[in-house]
Design a protein around this motif. Structure first.
Motif, mmCIF file in Angstrom:
data_model
loop_
_atom_site.group_PDB
_atom_site.id
_atom_site.type_symbol
_atom_site.label_atom_id
_atom_site.label_comp_id
_atom_site.label_asym_id
_atom_site.label_seq_id
_atom_site.Cartn_x
_atom_site.Cartn_y
_atom_site.Cartn_z
ATOM 1 N N LEU A 1 0.813 -1.216 0.000
ATOM 2 C CA LEU A 1 0.000 0.000 0.000
ATOM 3 C C LEU A 1 0.848 1.269 0.000
ATOM 4 N N THR B 1 -5.772 4.713 6.250
ATOM 5 C CA THR B 1 -5.101 3.872 5.248
ATOM 6 C C THR B 1 -5.744 4.095 3.884
ATOM 7 N N TYR C 1 -3.697 5.807 0.836
ATOM 8 C CA TYR C 1 -3.398 4.928 -0.301
ATOM 9 C C TYR C 1 -4.044 5.475 -1.577
#
Ligand code: ZN
Length: 412
Positions: free
Chosen positions: A21, A328, A332
Motif C-alpha cells: 500500500l 489507510t 493509499y
C-alpha cells in the motif's frame, strides 16, 4: 527472489508480498493545526506472507511504545461494539459458569468497555492496558487496570501475586503485538490450569474476500488465518477447542483456547470445519495470496473514478468518521480536501484535529446539519448500518451515503 525480513512467529525469511500500500503515516497520529506545516513520518505499508507458517504480517517499523502509549481509540464510542461486549459477558457467564469466585483478566482492556459488564455482575476483574490515557478512563469507571505492556515478564509477576485468570480475554490485540511469541507465552503463564482464553481478531479470510485492505495499518503487525493462529498457540502449549465466526470489524474470529494438558474441554465440530474450509479455500497455497494486490489497485481506480465524476458534477462530499482504517484508505488512494472537504467524528478527542497525511479537518457531527453535503462518505464501513440510521436526516436534503469497501457503492 529478494529476501525480506524474517517471520515474527517461525523466523523463516519472508519472500512473498500479499499487498503493498505504499508509504503511509501512523493512522492514529491525528495532527493539530500547528503540526500541519511540519514534516510527518511515513512508513511502508507492505504485507508479507510467510511461506512456512502462512502468517501475513508487516515488518515492525515503529515501536509499540510510540504507537500505543497515548492512543486515540476509545472503544466506548461505538454503540454496537458496547452491545457486542455486553452479549459476550452474558455468554461467558452462562457457558462457562464464570461467577464471583472467578477471576477475569482482559489484555488491552482499553477504556473498560467490556470488563464493566463483568463488574456489573460482581465478578472480580483486572485489565491490562498500556495506553495511560484510556486506562485512566477505565480506572475512573471502577475497572482496576495495570498500565503496562503485556508479555512473559508481566505474566510472571502477575502469576506470582496470585492474579492468574479463569477467563483470559484479548479482543483486537493479537494483531497489534509485535513480539507474538512473548505475548502468547505470557498467556500460557497467566492462565489457570482449567482456565479459558478467548480472543477476537479480524479474520484474514474476510480481509481478502471482502477486499478490506484498509484494515491494514502499522498498528496491525499480523493478519491471521485460523490455520496460522492454531500453529502459534500449539507451539506455546495451548490448544484451540472452539471457534466462532463473527461479523464484527468486517469479519472476525473468536477462538476459545485452553492448556494442552486440560482434557476437560472437547473440540467443537466448527473448529475442524473451519480448518478444512481454509485448506480448501487455498490458505496453505501461495497462489491464493498473490492475486489480492491487483484487486486492491483496481478498487483504488474505481473509487477515484467515482469521486472525480461526483466533483465534476459539482457535488459536495463530507466524511463520516476518522477511524484508523479510514486513514489507510485516504492515504493509499490520495484522497484529500480536494475530494472530501471535512469529516466528523463522535470522539471529542479528534475534534479540531486533522487526518494524518491527508490533512482533512475533523469536526463534531453537527457540522453535517450545517453544511448539508450531497454525499456522506462513510469511513468506518463496518458500522455503516448504524451510521446510516443515525444520520438518516441527510435524506431531508437529498443527501446520499458512499460506502467505499468492498467496492464503492451509493446508498439512498
Ligand atoms: Zn512463519
Amino acid at each position: 527472489m529478494q529476501k525480506g525480513p524474517t517471520c515474527r512467529f517461525c523466523k523463516a525469511y519472508l519472500y512473498h508480498t500479499l499487498v503493498d500500500l505504499g508509504m503511509s503515516p501512523l493512522c492514529e497520529s491525528y495532527l493539530t493545526a500547528e503540526q500541519l506545516n511540519q514534516m510527518e513520518p511515513f512508513y511502508p505499508l507492505r504485507v508479507y506472507v510467510c511461506d512456512k507458517c502462512f502468517l501475513a504480517q508487516l515488518e515492525e517499523y515503529v515501536s509499540p511504545e510510540s504507537i500505543f502509549s497515548e492512543y486515540a481509540y476509545f472503544s466506548s464510542y461505538a454503540d454496537s461494539w458496547l452491545e457486542h461486549a455486553r452479549n459476550y459477558s452474558d455468554l461467558m457467564t452462562e457457558r462457562f459458569g464464570i461467577d464471583h469466585r472467578s477471576h477475569v483478566v482482559e489484555l488491552a482492556s482499553n477504556d473498560g468497555y467490556l470488563l464493566q459488564y463483568f463488574v456489573e455482575k460482581e465478578i472480580p476483574v483486572l485489565g491490562v492496558e498500556p495506553a495511560a490515557n484510556v486506562a485512566r478512563v477505565a480506572i475512573e469507571k471502577g475497572v482496576p487496570t495495570i498500565i503496562r505492556f503485556f508479555g512473559e515478564k508481566l505474566a510472571l509477576e502477575m502469576a506470582k501475586e496470585g492474579k492468574q485468570a479463569d477467563l483470559l480475554i484479548g479482543n483486537n490485540v493479537l494483531a497489534q503485538v509485535p513480539d507474538l511469541n512473548d505475548f502468547v507465552k505470557g498467556m500460557k503463564i497467566l492462565l489457570r490450569p482449567k482456565g479459558i482464553i478467548t480472543m477476537e481478531f479480524p479474520h484474514l479470510w474476510r480481509l481478502i474476500a471482502g477486499n478490506q485492505f484498509d484494515t491494514i495499518y502499522h498498528e496491525h503487525f499480523s493478519y491471521f488465518s485460523f490455520i496460522a493462529v492454531e500453529k502459534i498457540f500449539a507451539f506455546h502449549g495451548l490448544r484451540i477447542f472452539d471457534v466462532e465466526e463473527l461479523a464484527t470489524h468486517g469479519g472476525s474470529l473468536r477462538i476459545y483456547a485452553c492448556h494442552n494438558e486440560d482434557n476437560t474441554k472437547s473440540v467443537a465440530k466448527r473448529t475442524t470445519d473451519l480448518q478444512g474450509r481454509e485448506i480448501t479455500g487455498g490458505f496453505t497455497d501461495l497462489g491464493y495470496y498473490s492475486s489480492f494486490g491487483e484487486k486492491v489497485k483496481e478498487t483504488k481506480r474505481s473509487l477515484l473514478a467515482f469521486l472525480i465524476q461526483a466533483k465534476k458534477q459539482g457535488k459536495s462530499i463530507a466524511g463520516y468518521g476518522a477511524p484508523g482504517k479510514g486513514n489507510t484508505l485516504l492515504n493509499y488512494c490520495g484522497i484529500r480536501t480536494d475530494f472530501i472537504e471535512y469529516t466528523v467524528d463522535r470522539n471529542p478527542y479528534k475534534h479540531g484535529k486533522f487526518t494524518p497525511g491527508t490533512h482533512i479537518p475533523i469536526y463534531a457531527p453537527d457540522k453535517i446539519q450545517e453544511t448539508r453535503p450531497d454525499y456522506l462518505f462513510i469511513l468506518p464501513w463496518n458500522f455503516k448500518d448504524e451510521i446510516m440510521k443515525q444520520m438518516s436526516y441527510i435524506r431531508n436534503w437529498g443527501g446520499q451515503f458512499i460506502v467505499p469497501i468492498p467496492e464503492v457503492g451509493v446508498y439512498q
